[in-house]
Design a protein around this motif. Sequence first.
Motif, PDB file in Angstrom:
ATOM      1  N   SER A   1       0.801  -1.242   0.130  1.00  0.00           N
ATOM      2  CA  SER A   1       0.106   0.253   0.071  1.00  0.00           C
ATOM      3  C   SER A   1       0.805   1.396   0.011  1.00  0.00           C
ATOM      4  O   SER A   1       0.343   2.355  -0.330  1.00  0.00           O
ATOM      5  N   GLY A   2       1.978   1.413   0.316  1.00  0.00           N
ATOM      6  CA  GLY A   2       2.996   2.314   0.329  1.00  0.00           C
ATOM      7  C   GLY A   2       4.353   2.049   0.689  1.00  0.00           C
ATOM      8  O   GLY A   2       4.739   0.903   0.890  1.00  0.00           O
ATOM      9  N   PRO A   3       5.093   2.934   1.027  1.00  0.00           N
ATOM     10  CA  PRO A   3       6.611   2.777   1.280  1.00  0.00           C
ATOM     11  C   PRO A   3       6.716   1.918   2.487  1.00  0.00           C
ATOM     12  O   PRO A   3       7.541   1.130   2.574  1.00  0.00           O
ATOM     13  N   ALA A   4       6.103   2.088   3.500  1.00  0.00           N
ATOM     14  CA  ALA A   4       6.064   1.490   4.875  1.00  0.00           C
ATOM     15  C   ALA A   4       6.112  -0.069   4.718  1.00  0.00           C
ATOM     16  O   ALA A   4       6.728  -0.852   5.178  1.00  0.00           O
ATOM     17  N   GLU A   5       4.779  -0.600   3.960  1.00  0.00           N
ATOM     18  CA  GLU A   5       4.739  -1.847   3.774  1.00  0.00           C
ATOM     19  C   GLU A   5       5.802  -2.609   2.712  1.00  0.00           C
ATOM     20  O   GLU A   5       5.977  -3.668   2.835  1.00  0.00           O
ATOM     21  N   LEU A   6       6.284  -1.940   1.936  1.00  0.00           N
ATOM     22  CA  LEU A   6       7.328  -2.201   1.121  1.00  0.00           C
ATOM     23  C   LEU A   6       8.772  -2.592   1.759  1.00  0.00           C
ATOM     24  O   LEU A   6       9.215  -3.634   1.623  1.00  0.00           O
ATOM     25  N   ARG A   7       8.924  -1.751   2.649  1.00  0.00           N
ATOM     26  CA  ARG A   7      10.159  -1.816   3.394  1.00  0.00           C
ATOM     27  C   ARG A   7       9.794  -3.066   4.450  1.00  0.00           C
ATOM     28  O   ARG A   7      10.691  -3.660   4.629  1.00  0.00           O
ATOM     29  N   ASP A   8       8.603  -3.057   4.973  1.00  0.00           N
ATOM     30  CA  ASP A   8       8.520  -3.975   5.823  1.00  0.00           C
ATOM     31  C   ASP A   8       8.632  -5.424   5.265  1.00  0.00           C
ATOM     32  O   ASP A   8       9.050  -6.467   6.129  1.00  0.00           O
ATOM     33  N   GLY A   9       8.337  -5.651   4.117  1.00  0.00           N
ATOM     34  CA  GLY A   9       8.564  -6.900   3.358  1.00  0.00           C
ATOM     35  C   GLY A   9       9.663  -7.066   2.510  1.00  0.00           C
ATOM     36  O   GLY A   9       9.595  -7.782   1.548  1.00  0.00           O
ATOM     37  N   PHE A  10      10.505  -5.943   2.336  1.00  0.00           N
ATOM     38  CA  PHE A  10      11.485  -5.938   1.292  1.00  0.00           C
ATOM     39  C   PHE A  10      12.466  -6.949   1.319  1.00  0.00           C
ATOM     40  O   PHE A  10      12.768  -7.330  -0.148  1.00  0.00           O
ATOM     41  N   ALA A  11      12.558  -7.535   2.224  1.00  0.00           N
ATOM     42  CA  ALA A  11      13.776  -8.709   2.259  1.00  0.00           C
ATOM     43  C   ALA A  11      13.321  -9.939   1.496  1.00  0.00           C
ATOM     44  O   ALA A  11      14.057 -10.599   1.054  1.00  0.00           O
ATOM     45  N   GLY A  12      11.975 -10.006   1.296  1.00  0.00           N
ATOM     46  CA  GLY A  12      11.233 -11.147   0.659  1.00  0.00           C
ATOM     47  C   GLY A  12      11.162 -10.948  -0.717  1.00  0.00           C
ATOM     48  O   GLY A  12      10.683 -11.963  -1.567  1.00  0.00           O
ATOM     49  N   TYR A  13      11.528  -9.847  -1.296  1.00  0.00           N
ATOM     50  CA  TYR A  13      11.405  -9.861  -2.784  1.00  0.00           C
ATOM     51  C   TYR A  13      12.449 -10.394  -3.689  1.00  0.00           C
ATOM     52  O   TYR A  13      12.589 -10.252  -4.672  1.00  0.00           O
TER      53      TYR A  13
END
Length: 241
Positions: free
Chosen positions: A66-78
């Motif tokens: 939904s935004g940068p915060a959620e992206l950072r929260d799961g970034f290691a999974g990408y």
Amino acid sequence: MVEPATAHIVQAELGSRAHALDVTNACNSFVGGIDLARSVILAGRARRALVVTGETPSRAVRKDPSGPAELRDGFAGYTFGDAGAAVVVEAVERGGILDVDTETHSEHWRVGGIPGGGSRHPRGDEYTYFRGDGHELRGVFEKVGTAVIDRTLHRTGMSWDGFAKVLVHQVTVPYLERFAELTGVPADKLVVTVPELGNIASASIGVQLDRVFPRLAPGERVLFVGLGGGISIMTMVWEKS
């Protein structure tokens, strides 16, 4: 599946009646399974064992944050990729698994993981996605250091030149480069899969082993280095018989 053990599904496909159980420890599950199989064989409970892993961690990645915060929260999974691997473990006259060591730092269990599916968070899409801070995770592994690897080399009296290959769990290319820098392992000893396959979790070492196995000569040794969330580190020295 949470229940029954995935081992029963594999066993049904094989038509076996052997003892079946799951072993889970994040990305260290495969090496842990091999160690458990070895222990069962040494205890006289089995003549051979089949250790299987199948990973689809890409399904735990949020595709539409939904935004940068959620992206950072799961970034290691990408960096996640999907794969499977299997080995047969049995007693041999010479060679085989020569040394095993482990180290755990469970105070860092919150750094990354998939919280859903257990009794703590049994339901809800919010808990089915991977959460983890890649920088924090890397910092934890650097803080933990190379003690378990140093112990393995000292105990076995081996140097990096004594290994034909070093198979290490791979999260990203920078993680792997940092591992090589901290440990001093020569780059030509590594089997690099992460640029092509991504972080394939517990299947990582099994896939690497499959790629080098045909080229290994009897008597050559391989070092497995498992790195898993939780945090756990595992080393295993194996000699081709």
